[in-house]
Write a protein that holds these residues in place. Structure first.
Motif: not given
Length: 553
Positions: A244-248, A295-303, A305-308, A540-544
């Motif tokens: 139903g969607g993942v908040p980022v 790619d390191l920035a991409r990995a952080e974005a993937q983390h 997404y996965m947390s969310s 648990e941390k929500v970050s941008c």
């Protein structure tokens, strides 16, 4: 994705018309499907004769008895019919799941030992494939020149669940990490020789399948991998839709697009957005536009997404509506390729129940400590940071929580009952095991440590020039009568007793100086803190995500 939607609609249609399909027999009821009415006039009028009242009571009892029989019959038919339909749907979901071999390599990392409570940790390798092997994947993946080509493991994450299920760690390895891929043999017997030169780790998937990526991880980390789960482009899209969607979140407007046509195409406004479908895939593939565009920035974005996504599923919003739950089950089973150990709905369900035990606040997301290669032939590619990377792998192997919080139960070290001989009478052979895949052995380590022991009274200590690479320093002994001597040596050096092990490969007490002790006279004290270079993120941390300059609008 369209196929999944059709299946979902068919499933919903089946549910809507299931009453008659499951054997609901309207003839069980008279009066248009309603239970027959009991004669209410009895006792409420008539001549009031005893016989009439008695007959009414008998008819009422017979009517109630018939109703109970009919209800029982209908319930039985519904139960049997639903069970049949449920089993059929269960088989359908099982049929969705694709399976492949777990490990295609020859050597396997040793399995983790159980703790005092008999619990063992679990390691699952999560793989994101960029395969363009279907119309849907080709539509989502673009790059027509790659259609039908060898797939790459563009996302690789090791999911480690602690033995006591109190904490979980996710460790990413950048896709352009330089590694030597071990020999792999696919299911048809085709052999892919071990590489003598460095390759990118994402190339491992094309050497027989996900089982070669598993073998590569084990050879690098010496961590035993219990399972793998692989998903492709269309799988990411269908899962995001089913959830139903993942908040980022991004800290500025972002558009991942370059003048020469590179970039994922992701376009988001500043703040939090719930993404799904193609937009979710774009987020996971975005490099240009986040932080430094690597790619390191991409990995952080993937983390993130996965947390969310974990937080979304923990809320349970998709688990209260049967239709949505079936859609989620359909998408999940259709999206995954797994090893045989996870190859049924029940096994996946049991895994989910296991993962649910871990609190969100105890989920840690990290990246293998890495730096850019100094080899001019591999400009822009990465290699593990010596020391830091091995420390992270060691923490995972030893089931040490990456969030810095103590484990629920510490291992109790078993002290030998065998008395130790005087140090002057104890022979010790010292070997150099400081070499790693990325570093040559530290020169003269066996001689240096043997000198330290001699100064401490171990006059019979001597260096052996055999090179025996070990991630951690170990002390081996061949028989029970030398266990006390080996443990006394460990105590003298400050080495944990868990590193003292019996081995038939040695003829006396043997100290192998590992990669964790490359310099200095004193054995380094245990440090259970995750290296700062691992970019630790709490689940648990929500970050941008920080938007890269030049990619805003």
């Amino acid at each position: 994705m369209g196929q999944n939607s059709v299946r979902g609609e068919e499933a919903r249609g089946a549910r809507a018309s299931r009453a008659d399909q499951l054997g609901w027999d309207e003839s069980l009821y008279a009066n248009g499907g309603r239970p027959p009415a009991v004669d209410a006039s009895a006792g409420a009028g008539g001549d009031g004769g005893g016989h009439r009242r008695g007959g009414s009571r008998k008819r009422a009892k017979r009517g109630k008895y018939r109703i109970l029989k009919w209800v029982a019959a209908v319930v039985s038919l519904l139960i049997l019919g639903t069970a049949g339909a449920g089993y059929a749907y269960y088989r359908h979901l099982n049929g969705n799941i694709k399976k492949d071999a777990l490990n295609l390599g020859e050597s396997k990392a040793p399995k983790a030992k159980a703790n005092a409570a008999g619990q063992t940790p679990m390691n699952i390798l999560l793989i994101g494939s960029d395969a363009r092997d279907s119309k849907e994947n080709q539509k989502l993946g673009g790059a027509k020149s790659t259609f039908g080509g060898v797939p790459l493991a563009d996302v690789q994450m090791l999911l480690h669940v602690s033995a006591d299920r109190s904490n979980m760690s996710v460790v990413s390895m950048p896709r352009d990490t330089l590694v030597k891929i071990p020999k792999c043999t696919d299911k048809k017997g085709k052999v892919y020789p071990a590489s003598t030169q460095f390759h990118l780790t994402n190339e491992s998937l094309g050497r027989g399948g996900p089982g070669c990526t598993v073998a590569t991880w084990e050879s690098i980390t010496n961590i035993h991998i219990d399972h793998f789960m692989m998903i492709d482009f269309s799988g990411v899209v269908s899962m995001a839709d089913a959830i139903g969607g993942v908040p980022v979140c991004v800290d500025a407007n972002v558009y991942s697009h370059t003048r020469d046509g590179h970039g994922s195409g992701l376009r988001l406004e500043e703040g939090t957005t719930s993404i799904k479908g193609k937009q979710a895939l774009q987020w996971l593939r975005t490099r240009y536009g986040f932080k430094d565009g690597t790619d390191l920035a991409r990995a952080e974005a993937q983390h993130q997404y996965m947390s969310s996504m974990v937080r979304q599923l923990r809320k349970g919003t998709k688990l209260t509506n049967p239709g949505q739950l079936m859609d989620l089950a359909e998408a999940a089973t259709d999206a995954l390729t797994v090893d045989d150990g996870l190859g049924t709905v029940k096994k996946l369900y049991d895994l989910g129940e296991d993962l649910k035990k871990v609190p969100t606040k105890r989920i840690s997301m990290t990246t293998m400590p890495n730096m850019y290669s100094q080899d001019p032939n591999f400009k822009g590619k990465v290699v593990p940071i010596p020391g830091d990377a091995e420390k992270l792998w060691s923490m995972v192997r030893d089931d040490v929580p990456l969030d810095g919080k103590p484990a629920a139960k510490k291992k109790v070290e078993q002290v030998s009952k065998d008395p130790a001989a005087p140090v002057a009478d104890t022979g010790v052979l010292v070997r150099n095991g400081t070499g790693t895949d990325s570093e040559a052995p530290a020169e003269g380590r066996a001689t240096a440590v043997a000198s330290v022991l001699q100064a401490a009274g171990y006059t019979r200590a001597k260096a052996d020039h055999t090179l025996n690479p070990q991630a951690k320093t170990v002390i081996n002994f061949p028989s029970a009568d030398l266990e006390g001597d080996a443990q006394a040596l460990a105590k003298a050096l400050g080495i944990p007793l868990s590193s003292v092990k019996k081995s038939t490969d040695v003829s006396g007490v043997t100290l192998t100086v590992g990669a964790d002790w490359r310099k200095g006279d004193a054995y380094p004290k245990a440090d259970d803190k995750t290296p700062s270079t691992a970019s630790l993120l709490n689940g648990e941390k929500v970050s941008c995500m920080h938007v890269q300059p030049g990619y805003s609008f």
